[in-house]
Design a protein around this motif. Structure first.
Motif, PDB file in Angstrom:
ATOM      1  N   VAL A  68       0.949  -1.031  -0.055  1.00 41.76           N
ATOM      2  CA  VAL A  68      -0.078   0.142  -0.058  1.00 41.76           C
ATOM      3  C   VAL A  68       0.942   1.316  -0.035  1.00 41.76           C
ATOM      4  O   VAL A  68       1.594   1.442   0.842  1.00 41.76           O
ATOM      5  N   LEU A  69       0.715   2.109  -1.045  1.00 36.48           N
ATOM      6  CA  LEU A  69       1.580   3.388  -1.160  1.00 36.48           C
ATOM      7  C   LEU A  69       0.887   4.373  -0.057  1.00 36.48           C
ATOM      8  O   LEU A  69       1.437   5.333   0.434  1.00 36.48           O
ATOM      9  N   ALA A  70      -0.575   4.394  -0.375  1.00 33.71           N
ATOM     10  CA  ALA A  70      -1.323   5.563   0.421  1.00 33.71           C
ATOM     11  C   ALA A  70      -2.648   5.167   0.313  1.00 33.71           C
ATOM     12  O   ALA A  70      -3.170   4.287  -0.405  1.00 33.71           O
ATOM     13  N   THR A  71      -3.296   5.626   1.498  1.00 31.44           N
ATOM     14  CA  THR A  71      -4.949   5.576   1.548  1.00 31.44           C
ATOM     15  C   THR A  71      -5.385   6.937   1.718  1.00 31.44           C
ATOM     16  O   THR A  71      -5.001   7.713   2.504  1.00 31.44           O
ATOM     17  N   PHE A  72      -6.424   7.083   0.674  1.00 30.36           N
ATOM     18  CA  PHE A  72      -7.063   8.601   0.829  1.00 30.36           C
ATOM     19  C   PHE A  72      -8.434   8.411   1.274  1.00 30.36           C
ATOM     20  O   PHE A  72      -9.311   7.561   0.984  1.00 30.36           O
ATOM     21  N   HIS A  83      -2.046   0.802  -4.531  1.00 25.97           N
ATOM     22  CA  HIS A  83      -1.020  -0.142  -4.085  1.00 25.97           C
ATOM     23  C   HIS A  83       0.039   0.038  -5.095  1.00 25.97           C
ATOM     24  O   HIS A  83       1.007  -0.273  -4.609  1.00 25.97           O
ATOM     25  N   GLU A  84       0.170   0.582  -6.239  1.00 26.74           N
ATOM     26  CA  GLU A  84       1.256   0.935  -7.005  1.00 26.74           C
ATOM     27  C   GLU A  84       1.276   1.905  -7.879  1.00 26.74           C
ATOM     28  O   GLU A  84       0.316   2.124  -8.648  1.00 26.74           O
ATOM     29  N   ALA A  85       2.366   2.624  -8.163  1.00 26.97           N
ATOM     30  CA  ALA A  85       2.721   3.694  -9.120  1.00 26.97           C
ATOM     31  C   ALA A  85       4.081   3.297  -9.891  1.00 26.97           C
ATOM     32  O   ALA A  85       4.976   3.508  -9.331  1.00 26.97           O
ATOM     33  N   PRO A 176       6.426  11.058 -15.424  1.00 27.98           N
ATOM     34  CA  PRO A 176       7.315  12.253 -15.178  1.00 27.98           C
ATOM     35  C   PRO A 176       8.854  11.841 -15.562  1.00 27.98           C
ATOM     36  O   PRO A 176       8.970  10.894 -15.484  1.00 27.98           O
ATOM     37  N   PRO A 177       9.641  13.073 -15.450  1.00 27.08           N
ATOM     38  CA  PRO A 177      11.175  12.534 -15.748  1.00 27.08           C
ATOM     39  C   PRO A 177      11.652  11.653 -14.416  1.00 27.08           C
ATOM     40  O   PRO A 177      10.946  11.603 -13.555  1.00 27.08           O
ATOM     41  N   THR A 178      12.610  10.812 -14.831  1.00 25.84           N
ATOM     42  CA  THR A 178      13.176   9.974 -13.707  1.00 25.84           C
ATOM     43  C   THR A 178      13.740  10.591 -12.415  1.00 25.84           C
ATOM     44  O   THR A 178      13.721   9.878 -11.628  1.00 25.84           O
ATOM     45  N   SER A 179      13.858  11.848 -12.641  1.00 26.61           N
ATOM     46  CA  SER A 179      14.387  12.565 -11.431  1.00 26.61           C
ATOM     47  C   SER A 179      13.236  12.865 -10.427  1.00 26.61           C
ATOM     48  O   SER A 179      13.310  13.035  -9.212  1.00 26.61           O
ATOM     49  N   THR A 180      11.945  12.583 -10.899  1.00 33.65           N
ATOM     50  CA  THR A 180      10.694  12.772 -10.160  1.00 33.65           C
ATOM     51  C   THR A 180      10.765  11.440  -9.418  1.00 33.65           C
ATOM     52  O   THR A 180      10.095  10.452 -10.057  1.00 33.65           O
ATOM     53  N   THR A 181      10.568  11.659  -8.442  1.00 30.86           N
ATOM     54  CA  THR A 181      10.013  10.125  -7.263  1.00 30.86           C
ATOM     55  C   THR A 181       9.015  10.111  -6.735  1.00 30.86           C
ATOM     56  O   THR A 181       8.516   8.877  -6.081  1.00 30.86           O
ATOM     57  N   ILE A 195       2.458   9.955  -3.514  1.00 30.85           N
ATOM     58  CA  ILE A 195       2.449   8.476  -3.607  1.00 30.85           C
ATOM     59  C   ILE A 195       4.115   8.390  -4.219  1.00 30.85           C
ATOM     60  O   ILE A 195       4.652   9.443  -4.828  1.00 30.85           O
ATOM     61  N   GLU A 196       4.665   7.418  -3.723  1.00 31.38           N
ATOM     62  CA  GLU A 196       5.873   7.153  -4.386  1.00 31.38           C
ATOM     63  C   GLU A 196       5.863   6.044  -5.711  1.00 31.38           C
ATOM     64  O   GLU A 196       5.060   5.604  -6.115  1.00 31.38           O
ATOM     65  N   ILE A 197       6.929   6.892  -6.824  1.00 28.45           N
ATOM     66  CA  ILE A 197       7.042   6.194  -7.968  1.00 28.45           C
ATOM     67  C   ILE A 197       7.948   4.992  -8.014  1.00 28.45           C
ATOM     68  O   ILE A 197       9.119   5.213  -7.515  1.00 28.45           O
ATOM     69  N   SER A 198       7.799   3.935  -8.486  1.00 25.94           N
ATOM     70  CA  SER A 198       8.564   2.803  -8.447  1.00 25.94           C
ATOM     71  C   SER A 198       9.014   2.492  -9.831  1.00 25.94           C
ATOM     72  O   SER A 198       8.237   3.115 -10.808  1.00 25.94           O
TER      73      SER A 198
END
Length: 198
Positions: A68-72, A83-85, A176-181, A195-198
């Motif tokens: 779970v990345l986040a719950t809104f 669950h995933e980005a 987004p650009p790879t520098s964006t996490t 949320i975090e990008i994987s």
């Protein structure tokens, strides 16, 4: 040898050659089950191809619920769980999750989830109104569209979630650009968050 015999032989030879050419063409264009061409067309128009979340036998798209990345929080016990980005090689970012009805009553999804664009109305209920925000690059990303202007997200679902049940979803965005996490998530009726990008 008569002229008539030669003509008949030539016609038979031409017919055999044509039949062989047609057989070869059909074999080259599709798989053994005859669906090869159709699968290629639908895959190329959908954008992400093989990296899309898997579908169950009931036709719904199911996310990987192991993390779970986040719950809104939403109204009336509704929650949106991300669950995933995940980035893929095609330059897309696929967000997967589910909307859970933790309340005691059924919940009818609002029409605002589909966004205000008349072009996507034909897709039925969808998650087209979801947006991602890259505060680092000062950019907002909208759900992608296919070649028929349909949103690349879960759509045409039953717009009623029973108490205790959930509605799985996916939504695809330009990556987004790879520098964006990290990216912010905004969706009608839910609190905003990151949320975090994987």
């Amino acid at each position: 040898m008569s002229t008539r015999y030669v003509r008949t032989t030539r016609r038979a030879g031409a017919a055999a050659l044509l039949a062989a050419a047609l057989t070869f063409t059909l074999a080259a264009c599709g798989g053994e089950d005859g669906t090869g061409g159709k699968d290629k067309a639908s895959s190329s128009s959908s954008g992400a191809g093989k990296d899309q979340p898997s579908k169950g036998s009931d036709g719904k798209t199911y996310p990987d619920t192991s993390k779970v990345l986040a719950t809104f929080k939403g109204e009336k016990g509704i929650e949106m769980v991300i669950h995933e980005a995940k980035r893929d090689s095609g330059g897309f970012l696929t967000v997967t999750g589910e909307v859970k009805n933790g309340g005691s009553d059924g919940y009818t999804t609002p029409v605002q989830w589909s966004g205000m664009e008349s072009d996507v109305a034909g897709a039925g209920p969808s998650f087209a109104a979801m947006t991602l925000t890259d505060s680092k690059e000062k950019k907002r990303y909208y759900v992608l569209r296919d070649t028929d202007n349909r949103p690349l997200t879960t759509s045409n679902y039953t717009s009623f979630i029973k108490a205790g049940e959930s509605l799985p979803f996916f939504a695809q965005f330009p990556a987004p650009p790879t520098s964006t996490t990290q990216v912010g998530v905004t969706f009608t009726g839910f609190a905003t968050g990151t949320i975090e990008i994987s």
